[in-house]
Design a protein around this motif. Sequence first.
Motif, PDB file in Angstrom:
ATOM      1  N   LYS A  62      44.765  37.265  36.946  1.00 16.54           N
ATOM      2  CA  LYS A  62      45.423  36.463  37.962  1.00 16.54           C
ATOM      3  C   LYS A  62      46.937  36.540  37.815  1.00 16.54           C
ATOM      4  O   LYS A  62      47.471  36.613  36.716  1.00 16.54           O
ATOM      5  CB  LYS A  62      44.974  34.998  37.867  1.00 16.54           C
ATOM      6  CG  LYS A  62      43.517  34.774  38.255  1.00 16.54           C
ATOM      7  CD  LYS A  62      43.175  33.296  38.285  1.00 16.54           C
ATOM      8  CE  LYS A  62      41.734  33.075  38.738  1.00 16.54           C
ATOM      9  NZ  LYS A  62      41.392  31.628  38.792  1.00 16.54           N
ATOM     10  N   SER A  63      47.619  36.512  38.954  1.00 11.23           N
ATOM     11  CA  SER A  63      49.070  36.522  38.957  1.00 11.23           C
ATOM     12  C   SER A  63      49.590  35.092  38.972  1.00 11.23           C
ATOM     13  O   SER A  63      48.826  34.128  39.072  1.00 11.23           O
ATOM     14  CB  SER A  63      49.591  37.284  40.184  1.00 11.23           C
ATOM     15  OG  SER A  63      49.156  36.638  41.376  1.00 11.23           O
ATOM     16  N   ASP A  64      50.898  34.940  38.890  1.00  6.41           N
ATOM     17  CA  ASP A  64      51.496  33.613  38.869  1.00  6.41           C
ATOM     18  C   ASP A  64      51.240  32.837  40.159  1.00  6.41           C
ATOM     19  O   ASP A  64      51.199  31.602  40.154  1.00  6.41           O
ATOM     20  CB  ASP A  64      53.007  33.718  38.622  1.00  6.41           C
ATOM     21  CG  ASP A  64      53.323  34.242  37.231  1.00  6.41           C
ATOM     22  OD1 ASP A  64      52.451  34.106  36.353  1.00  6.41           O
ATOM     23  OD2 ASP A  64      54.425  34.788  37.031  1.00  6.41           O
ATOM     24  N   ASP A  65      51.098  33.546  41.277  1.00  4.85           N
ATOM     25  CA  ASP A  65      50.882  32.859  42.552  1.00  4.85           C
ATOM     26  C   ASP A  65      49.410  32.570  42.822  1.00  4.85           C
ATOM     27  O   ASP A  65      49.051  32.093  43.900  1.00  4.85           O
ATOM     28  CB  ASP A  65      51.480  33.670  43.709  1.00  4.85           C
ATOM     29  CG  ASP A  65      50.880  35.056  43.813  1.00  4.85           C
ATOM     30  OD1 ASP A  65      49.889  35.334  43.105  1.00  4.85           O
ATOM     31  OD2 ASP A  65      51.416  35.863  44.590  1.00  4.85           O
ATOM     32  N   GLY A  66      48.540  32.869  41.852  1.00  4.06           N
ATOM     33  CA  GLY A  66      47.129  32.545  42.008  1.00  4.06           C
ATOM     34  C   GLY A  66      46.259  33.675  42.487  1.00  4.06           C
ATOM     35  O   GLY A  66      45.032  33.598  42.398  1.00  4.06           O
ATOM     36  N   ASP A  67      46.873  34.735  43.023  1.00  2.00           N
ATOM     37  CA  ASP A  67      46.080  35.887  43.443  1.00  2.00           C
ATOM     38  C   ASP A  67      45.592  36.638  42.214  1.00  2.00           C
ATOM     39  O   ASP A  67      46.144  36.504  41.125  1.00  2.00           O
ATOM     40  CB  ASP A  67      46.926  36.821  44.319  1.00  2.00           C
ATOM     41  CG  ASP A  67      47.253  36.189  45.663  1.00  2.00           C
ATOM     42  OD1 ASP A  67      46.481  35.322  46.096  1.00  2.00           O
ATOM     43  OD2 ASP A  67      48.285  36.560  46.260  1.00  2.00           O
ATOM     44  N   GLY A  68      44.561  37.432  42.409  1.00  2.00           N
ATOM     45  CA  GLY A  68      44.037  38.184  41.271  1.00  2.00           C
ATOM     46  C   GLY A  68      43.261  39.395  41.716  1.00  2.00           C
ATOM     47  O   GLY A  68      43.010  39.600  42.897  1.00  2.00           O
ATOM     48  N   LEU A  69      42.885  40.209  40.749  1.00  2.00           N
ATOM     49  CA  LEU A  69      42.062  41.364  41.023  1.00  2.00           C
ATOM     50  C   LEU A  69      41.224  41.679  39.796  1.00  2.00           C
ATOM     51  O   LEU A  69      41.558  41.265  38.682  1.00  2.00           O
ATOM     52  CB  LEU A  69      42.892  42.586  41.410  1.00  2.00           C
ATOM     53  CG  LEU A  69      43.697  43.301  40.325  1.00  2.00           C
ATOM     54  CD1 LEU A  69      44.105  44.673  40.824  1.00  2.00           C
ATOM     55  CD2 LEU A  69      44.942  42.519  39.949  1.00  2.00           C
ATOM     56  N   LEU A  70      40.116  42.395  40.026  1.00  2.00           N
ATOM     57  CA  LEU A  70      39.206  42.750  38.938  1.00  2.00           C
ATOM     58  C   LEU A  70      39.637  44.071  38.307  1.00  2.00           C
ATOM     59  O   LEU A  70      40.043  44.994  39.009  1.00  2.00           O
ATOM     60  CB  LEU A  70      37.780  42.874  39.461  1.00  2.00           C
ATOM     61  CG  LEU A  70      37.123  41.580  39.952  1.00  2.00           C
ATOM     62  CD1 LEU A  70      35.763  41.884  40.558  1.00  2.00           C
ATOM     63  CD2 LEU A  70      36.980  40.578  38.817  1.00  2.00           C
ATOM     64  N   ILE A  71      39.527  44.141  36.990  1.00  2.00           N
ATOM     65  CA  ILE A  71      39.884  45.339  36.244  1.00  2.00           C
ATOM     66  C   ILE A  71      38.662  45.820  35.464  1.00  2.00           C
ATOM     67  O   ILE A  71      37.974  45.025  34.820  1.00  2.00           O
ATOM     68  CB  ILE A  71      41.032  45.077  35.244  1.00  2.00           C
ATOM     69  CG1 ILE A  71      42.272  44.580  35.984  1.00  2.00           C
ATOM     70  CG2 ILE A  71      41.361  46.337  34.453  1.00  2.00           C
ATOM     71  CD1 ILE A  71      42.934  45.612  36.865  1.00  2.00           C
ATOM     72  N   SER A  72      38.379  47.102  35.536  1.00  2.00           N
ATOM     73  CA  SER A  72      37.332  47.699  34.714  1.00  2.00           C
ATOM     74  C   SER A  72      37.866  49.013  34.158  1.00  2.00           C
ATOM     75  O   SER A  72      38.755  49.626  34.733  1.00  2.00           O
ATOM     76  CB  SER A  72      36.059  47.943  35.526  1.00  2.00           C
ATOM     77  OG  SER A  72      36.316  48.855  36.583  1.00  2.00           O
ATOM     78  N   GLY A  73      37.337  49.453  33.037  1.00  2.00           N
ATOM     79  CA  GLY A  73      37.831  50.687  32.464  1.00  2.00           C
ATOM     80  C   GLY A  73      37.292  50.923  31.074  1.00  2.00           C
ATOM     81  O   GLY A  73      36.206  50.456  30.724  1.00  2.00           O
ATOM     82  N   PHE A  74      38.082  51.643  30.275  1.00  2.00           N
ATOM     83  CA  PHE A  74      37.684  51.985  28.922  1.00  2.00           C
ATOM     84  C   PHE A  74      38.808  51.668  27.947  1.00  2.00           C
ATOM     85  O   PHE A  74      39.983  51.809  28.276  1.00  2.00           O
ATOM     86  CB  PHE A  74      37.327  53.471  28.812  1.00  2.00           C
ATOM     87  CG  PHE A  74      36.053  53.842  29.494  1.00  2.00           C
ATOM     88  CD1 PHE A  74      34.852  53.795  28.826  1.00  2.00           C
ATOM     89  CD2 PHE A  74      36.055  54.214  30.826  1.00  2.00           C
ATOM     90  CE1 PHE A  74      33.672  54.122  29.456  1.00  2.00           C
ATOM     91  CE2 PHE A  74      34.878  54.548  31.477  1.00  2.00           C
ATOM     92  CZ  PHE A  74      33.687  54.500  30.786  1.00  2.00           C
TER      93      PHE A  74
END
Length: 269
Positions: free
Chosen positions: A238-250
């Motif tokens: 999540k960012s400071d303004d409340g938005d966010g995104l999903l992260i996947s990886g290795f």
Amino acid sequence: ERELIHSALRSQKNAGRDIAARMSLNNNPALNYVSPVSVANRINAEIMRTGGYRSAYDGILSDDKDICAVIADKFNDDYAFSPTSLEHYAGCPFAFLLEHVYNLDEPVQESLTLSSPETGNLIHESLAEFYSEWMKTHKTAINVSEKEEALALLMKIAESKIEGYRKSGPAWDAMTSRILKDSKYSAGIFRRFIEQEAAYGACGPVPYGFEVGFGKNFGTETDDNFAADKNESAVRVKSDDGDGLLISGFIDRVDVTDGGDFAVIDYKT
């Protein structure tokens, strides 16, 4: 004809210097080979590549509701981005469009050596396999007395992977020598790795996981070929303004301690 070509190129280079110095091109012989309109178009193209979003070529699609709806459906809140895809977007949105929206691959080009990404993959795969094998017979990381044993195992693994490419020639030999062998100026990549590992000693965190995947949803079919543990969930950032995104990886490597602490290690090549 050869002299004419060289003269034309020299005139065009001189014209470029004059343009950079904001000098007049009225008497420049380059105008015999390149029209003022062509020069202006090239200058404008460079400005559009590096300037603000103000040209017809910047890919601003906010006014097209249909396209926006398709993109919003694909990259919705449940879409898990890989760190590499975010790097592509930050570095070149158009590259992100081609690879992650259109799912296009770069044309295959035969090369005498490995590209930078291929070299990085070779080194990462060798290190992951090395520690996977090492921890089968050792309870700790490398200590000083085990450096030569560890280096011999790592070199055996790396040489096997290099042989799998089935390439040869002076350029190939020079590249593999830089990876495998020491030079008169510095130690080879793998010897430096072993030296650094031994410097931490066997009393530090214990190597535990290698090429550890996280996140159940990768964004493209290509990513799915290397999908992580399906029981793991992607991480929401999540960012400071409340938005966010999903992260996947290795994760290249995870070391753990007896007390339950851990260290996440990212190799850079």
